[in-house]
Design a protein around this motif. Structure first.
Motif, PDB file in Angstrom:
ATOM      1  N   ASP A  44      37.817  50.268  35.287  1.00  0.00           N
ATOM      2  CA  ASP A  44      38.903  49.976  36.223  1.00  0.00           C
ATOM      3  C   ASP A  44      38.366  49.797  37.641  1.00  0.00           C
ATOM      4  O   ASP A  44      38.782  48.879  38.354  1.00  0.00           O
ATOM      5  CB  ASP A  44      39.951  51.095  36.173  1.00  0.00           C
ATOM      6  CG  ASP A  44      41.116  50.814  37.094  1.00  0.00           C
ATOM      7  OD1 ASP A  44      41.789  49.770  36.914  1.00  0.00           O
ATOM      8  OD2 ASP A  44      41.364  51.633  38.004  1.00  0.00           O
ATOM      9  N   GLU A  82      43.916  52.539  25.371  1.00  0.00           N
ATOM     10  CA  GLU A  82      44.272  51.815  26.597  1.00  0.00           C
ATOM     11  C   GLU A  82      43.168  50.840  26.994  1.00  0.00           C
ATOM     12  O   GLU A  82      43.445  49.802  27.582  1.00  0.00           O
ATOM     13  CB  GLU A  82      44.585  52.775  27.742  1.00  0.00           C
ATOM     14  CG  GLU A  82      45.215  52.083  28.928  1.00  0.00           C
ATOM     15  CD  GLU A  82      45.707  53.023  30.007  1.00  0.00           C
ATOM     16  OE1 GLU A  82      46.195  52.509  31.031  1.00  0.00           O
ATOM     17  OE2 GLU A  82      45.606  54.253  29.852  1.00  0.00           O
ATOM     18  N   ARG A  86      43.777  46.971  27.685  1.00  0.00           N
ATOM     19  CA  ARG A  86      43.330  46.312  28.923  1.00  0.00           C
ATOM     20  C   ARG A  86      42.494  45.078  28.601  1.00  0.00           C
ATOM     21  O   ARG A  86      42.635  44.042  29.242  1.00  0.00           O
ATOM     22  CB  ARG A  86      42.542  47.294  29.778  1.00  0.00           C
ATOM     23  CG  ARG A  86      42.047  46.746  31.101  1.00  0.00           C
ATOM     24  CD  ARG A  86      43.113  46.609  32.173  1.00  0.00           C
ATOM     25  NE  ARG A  86      43.712  47.865  32.526  1.00  0.00           N
ATOM     26  CZ  ARG A  86      43.275  48.669  33.478  1.00  0.00           C
ATOM     27  NH1 ARG A  86      42.215  48.381  34.175  1.00  0.00           N
ATOM     28  NH2 ARG A  86      43.921  49.792  33.715  1.00  0.00           N
TER      29      ARG A  86
END
Length: 122
Positions: A44, A82, A86
């Motif tokens: 991220d 997740e 993503r």
């Protein structure tokens, strides 16, 4: 390693201690060796260019590692759902990668299969 990831997140946000994104990056990097949430958090930062140079290739590499079906964390946990989501989103939108709806669907299915409900709706 999960503790290192949580501490890294606290440093990243400045939650309860002085914000230090460099320290967060170092903690995430160490945790990513065996803890997939650490890889997700580090990916991220790379995708957003926070504390590190924006690098979509590195973000994809880290997310792919965390999403890998052969991943088996120290605690026997499955791949990080997740991260799969993503990756699917990046391929669906062409963010940092060439748009590829087939790959996007594959990552969404994997994320759904391992419990990420939002992916089941994609």
């Amino acid at each position: 390693m999960l503790g290192c990831t949580h501490l890294g997140h606290a440093y990243e946000l400045g939650a309860g201690l002085e914000q230090d994104v460099d320290r967060a990056v170092a903690l995430y990097e160490g945790a990513c060796e065996s803890e997939m949430v650490g890889c997700f958090r580090l990916a991220d930062l790379h995708a957003r260019g926070v504390g590190v140079t924006q690098d979509y290739d590195r973000a994809v590499e880290l997310l792919d590692k965390a999403c890998d079906e052969t991943t088996d964390g120290d605690d026997g946990s499955p791949p990080h759902a997740e991260s799969c989501f993503r990756l699917g989103d990046m391929y669906a939108t062409g963010t940092g990668v060439s748009r590829n709806t087939g790959r996007a669907s594959s990552f969404f299915r994997r994320a759904c299969r391992i419990g990420y409900q939002e992916a089941c709706r994609r």
